[in-house]
Design a protein around this motif. Sequence first.
Motif, short mmCIF file in Angstrom:
data_model
loop_
_atom_site.label_atom_id
_atom_site.label_comp_id
_atom_site.label_asym_id
_atom_site.label_seq_id
_atom_site.Cartn_x
_atom_site.Cartn_y
_atom_site.Cartn_z
N GLU A 281 17.32 33.99 47.48
CA GLU A 281 17.73 35.43 46.23
C GLU A 281 17.82 36.10 48.17
N TYR A 282 19.13 37.18 47.00
CA TYR A 282 19.21 38.56 47.55
C TYR A 282 18.38 39.13 48.17
N GLU B 253 17.43 42.79 49.66
CA GLU B 253 18.87 44.16 49.90
C GLU B 253 18.56 45.01 50.97
N ILE C 96 22.21 44.70 41.92
CA ILE C 96 21.00 44.27 41.29
C ILE C 96 20.95 45.08 40.07
N ARG D 94 18.63 44.02 37.15
CA ARG D 94 17.13 44.65 36.31
C ARG D 94 16.47 45.36 35.17
N MET E 47 19.37 37.85 41.23
CA MET E 47 20.56 37.74 41.64
C MET E 47 20.71 36.36 43.01
N ARG F 175 24.36 36.60 39.59
CA ARG F 175 23.35 36.94 38.78
C ARG F 175 22.68 36.71 37.40
#
Length: 405
Positions: free
Chosen positions: A22-23, A25, A58, A62, A69, A85
């Motif tokens: 998972e991304y 941030e 993202i 969102r 993502m 995504r």
Amino acid sequence: MSSKKIAAETHFPDPPAVVVREYDETRDKAAVEELERRCDVGQPGEAALVTDLMGDPIARVRNFISHVMLVAEYGYGGEIVGVIRGCIKTVTSGKTRSRNEFPVYVKLAYILGLRVSSTHRRLGIATKLVQELESWCKDKGAEFAYMATECNNHPSLNLFTQKCNYAKFRNPTVLVQPVHLHYKSISSNVAILRISSQLAEAIYRRIFSCSEFFPKDIDCLLNNKLNLGTFMALPKQSLQNWNPRTSGGLPTSFAILSIWDTKEVYKVQVKGVSALKHVACLGTRVLDAMVPWLNIPSIPNVFKNFGFYFLFALHMQGKQGSRLMKSLCKFAHNLARDDVDCKLLVAEVGQMDPVREAIPYWKKFSWDEDIWCIKKLGEAANKDLDDWFKSTIPSPVIFVDPRDL
């Protein structure tokens, strides 16, 4: 020692594994933004539309409650070389329960924003990203997954249909109109009203209940900050007989649409166009600015980053419906004309949708087929959905959610 024996004893390390996660941030944002910038769009020497995400990578998903993502790392240094995504939503299937005509809903995953670095393609990274995203969506209860792409995007179509077992499903039409420097005149016999999100929700649930892909959370969509409002056009004489606050029905003739502002999520620009075309487009704008009363169809500056307005939930009804929809599109154009960063109006509708004939567009900027592909992820809660999934005949109306862009 012979060269054959040396070759036999030489040990080559295994290629580095691809890790999909998972991304994050805080650690991935800069790398993902750089990856998006590096990804090739189109072929060398061809005009191409380049997307520039605004702020948050993202942000495109969102706006959905359930979204994710994923990034792909490759090599021993953990370089981010791929991204994808996805989101999950509940939408109508175009089917209704026979007794009460309530819509049959389906829990659907939408896949978008797949990117793989041009230097790391043909390594199975895109396939692994899709598979991992499908697994996440299935765990969240999604019954089907779908994606959308342009009809000429053969690498994307081959990936999804040949490697990931998706089937071509629907083919809506994308209609694009440039925003000119002059305002468009609207008939004095047409009244255009901005209606509340509550009234818009009630109307939309009524008129789109038998369509495909109408979102169950339409209230969230209409109350989103990117939605600029919902507008109705009707003959002025109808105002005497129809009051949105007191009337339980709909006018005999009307048109309705909502307007979505894409600029805060991403901007686009056209690259790969010759200098001669640059000059020709500039010439149309100069003439339009000098003599706006001639209504010259000027081409806006699409060679620098710009945004566009997306027209969605378009519907017309009654003998004057087509005329009223054209007036609404003129109103949307004038609204975009006052926004210096908005250069295009875009709408996407089903090929059999009657509203298609009333939407102004430029053929050179539009395309007839946006291909949607679908795949069954698990057992559907409603067995009727198996017939929907296999059906090659769509409902006349396909609702295109602007959050999917």
